[in-house]
Scaffold this active site. Structure first.
Site, PDB file in Angstrom:
ATOM      1  N   PHE A 158       0.861  -1.183   0.000  1.00  0.00           N
ATOM      2  CA  PHE A 158       0.000   0.000   0.000  1.00  0.00           C
ATOM      3  C   PHE A 158       0.895   1.230   0.000  1.00  0.00           C
ATOM      4  O   PHE A 158       1.648   1.465   0.940  1.00  0.00           O
ATOM      5  CB  PHE A 158      -0.944   0.059   1.211  1.00  0.00           C
ATOM      6  CG  PHE A 158      -1.825   1.284   1.148  1.00  0.00           C
ATOM      7  CD1 PHE A 158      -2.992   1.280   0.392  1.00  0.00           C
ATOM      8  CD2 PHE A 158      -1.455   2.467   1.777  1.00  0.00           C
ATOM      9  CE1 PHE A 158      -3.773   2.427   0.288  1.00  0.00           C
ATOM     10  CE2 PHE A 158      -2.233   3.616   1.676  1.00  0.00           C
ATOM     11  CZ  PHE A 158      -3.403   3.595   0.937  1.00  0.00           C
ATOM     12  N   ASP A 243       9.488   2.872   1.930  1.00  0.00           N
ATOM     13  CA  ASP A 243       8.295   3.638   2.275  1.00  0.00           C
ATOM     14  C   ASP A 243       8.047   3.465   3.774  1.00  0.00           C
ATOM     15  O   ASP A 243       7.488   2.456   4.211  1.00  0.00           O
ATOM     16  CB  ASP A 243       7.089   3.164   1.453  1.00  0.00           C
ATOM     17  CG  ASP A 243       5.830   3.969   1.764  1.00  0.00           C
ATOM     18  OD1 ASP A 243       5.812   4.692   2.780  1.00  0.00           O
ATOM     19  OD2 ASP A 243       4.855   3.868   0.994  1.00  0.00           O
ATOM     20  N   LYS A 272       2.518  10.869   7.196  1.00  0.00           N
ATOM     21  CA  LYS A 272       1.709  10.623   8.381  1.00  0.00           C
ATOM     22  C   LYS A 272       2.198  11.377   9.621  1.00  0.00           C
ATOM     23  O   LYS A 272       1.931  12.557   9.743  1.00  0.00           O
ATOM     24  CB  LYS A 272       1.565   9.109   8.615  1.00  0.00           C
ATOM     25  CG  LYS A 272       0.739   8.453   7.500  1.00  0.00           C
ATOM     26  CD  LYS A 272       0.124   7.133   7.898  1.00  0.00           C
ATOM     27  CE  LYS A 272      -0.952   6.708   6.920  1.00  0.00           C
ATOM     28  NZ  LYS A 272      -0.522   5.865   5.814  1.00  0.00           N
TER      29      LYS A 272
END
Ligand SMILES: *Cc1c(COP(=O)(O)O)cnc(C)c1O
Length: 421
Positions: A158, A243, A272
């Site tokens: 993802f 990531d 985030k």
């Protein structure tokens, strides 16, 4: 606070709540595109690890905005930085310099031991930026023939929601009917080093991986995997792009999840928690000889590197520079995983994770992950299911031990209740 267990099913859960909740849920569902199916909890306020809904009910936040709230809601140092900057200047565009971006970039690079950063906003923009950088680096530095660059990615990944990024998602819901898809990506099974080695060719400009797959259910690869990927990419002259948008910034007990394997990537993607739960802040961080392929006019963002983001990001980096959030994630993470291991006989088919981060698979005979999360909400704990029977637990790193115990006790109650039906 009263958290009487409700029946399963979103309707039943709403029916058991107040009219205010019902009205707000209805307007949100009527006027917003239905890209999510939220729990019937309407949040009005939050502080630290506690979220309060419009009826005044309190919940322990065991999701923390998918790790965007690593430092909890309204962390005083983050809010102070934001407030001060709100009064000074919030947006300049990159047409001029601002006095926050330089110090933020310097501090972030110092924290990670890297040379430079590219500031963006959302996580997926960092991913997109890294794809562009890797391709450009491949053509200009590695000598890949025009149009031939390939990037190797992992199954179950993802990396966000843009057209290019979902082009290499194997999640049917995320991918279907959004074509034509961006070419140039090769998918290999996550954690399978031999498959990865077989997929890396002279046209491979990068391997793009989550060191621990978050959305897939907190999947930790086998020991030695990341080291193997690092060795392979180094030998074949491909970049390793980590990531760390969800795994990074303290969540696993280290600043970066790659550190657990002693692996250094060429580019790190952060997002985030970098925005301190206040605003979207993301970055590509890495070596100067890679990021320097970008020259003026070749990439950009109106909001990337804005002074408000710089001030907030710098406050986040200052928190991490103390090492305290990482240490807390390690200590509380041990408690979390010990507690979850004790709960396994109540119906946890599998527990995975690292630090204050866990993916738990509910025994499907007990019910769905969704049902478990609805019941947890009724017990005053917020968590979110991902893919069927899997639930992701990622409380803010500022959680106290009694709060953690309370969350685990709620989970135990819910599992027992689900088993009784
Ligand atoms: C959340 C996430 C993204 C995308 O971030 P957005 O801010 O939602 O665009 C990318 N990669 C990983 C690993 C993520 O968890």
């Amino acid at each position: 606070m009263n958290h009487a267990p409700t029946q399963s099913g979103a309707r039943a859960a709403t029916a058991g709540r107040g009219t205010r909740t019902r009205e707000l849920v209805q307007s949100a569902e009527h006027y917003t595109a239905r890209t999510y199916s939220p729990l019937d909890v309407v949040v009005a306020r939050a502080q630290g690890t506690t979220v309060t809904d419009v009826e005044g009910r309190e919940y322990l936040d065991f999701l923390a905005g998918y790790s965007a709230l690593n430092f909890g809601h309204g962390h005083p140092a983050v809010l102070e930085a934001a407030r001060t900057q709100l009064e000074r200047v919030t947006l300049t565009s990159r047409a001029v310099h601002n006095d926050q971006l330089g110090p933020f970039a310097r501090d972030l690079c110092a924290l990670l031991g890297q040379d430079m950063m590219l500031p963006m906003n959302t996580g997926v923009e960092a991913v997109e930026s890294a794809i562009k950088v890797a391709r450009k680096w491949g053509y200009e530095r590695k000598g890949v023939a025009p149009g031939r660059a390939q990037i190797v990615v992992a199954a179950g990944n993802f990396h966000g929601r843009t057209t290019t990024v979902i082009s290499f998602s194997d999640d049917d819901e995320a991918h279907r009917n959004y074509g034509p898809y961006t070419p140039g990506f090769v998918t290999v099974p996550f954690g399978d080093l031999a498959a990865l080695e077989a997929a890396v060719t002279e046209d491979t400009v990068a391997v793009l991986l989550e060191p621990i797959q978050g959305e897939a259910g907190v999947i930790v690869p086998p020991p030695g995997y990341l080291q193997g990927v690092r060795r392979c990419t180094a030998e074949r002259g491909a970049l390793l792009v980590a990531d760390e948008i969800q795994s990074g910034l303290g969540r696993t007990g280290r600043t970066l999840a790659c550190e657990h394997e002693g692996v250094e990537a060429d580019l790190y993607l952060l997002g985030k928690a970098l925005g301190g739960g206040v605003l979207p802040v993301s970055a590509v961080v890495g070596r100067a000889d890679v990021l320097s392929v970008l020259r003026p006019g070749q990439h950009g963002s109106t909001f990337g590197g804005n002074p408000l983001a710089g001030a907030v990001g710098r406050a986040v980096v200052a928190l991490l520079a103390t090492g305290e959030p990482q240490e807390r994630a390690r200590v509380m993470g041990e408690r979390l995983h010990t507690g979850l291991a004790e709960l396994a006989p109540l119906g946890l088919a599998e527990v995975r994770g690292r630090g204050l981060w866990a993916g738990i698979d509910i025994d499907p005979r007990l019910g769905t992950g969704r049902e478990c999360c609805e019941r947890l909400a009724a017990h005053g704990v917020l968590a979110k299911d991902t893919h069927g029977s899997t639930i992701r637990l990622s409380p803010p790193l500022v959680i106290t031990e009694p709060e953690l115990e309370r969350g685990l006790a709620a989970l135990a109650d819910v599992l027992r209740a689900m088993a009784r039906r």
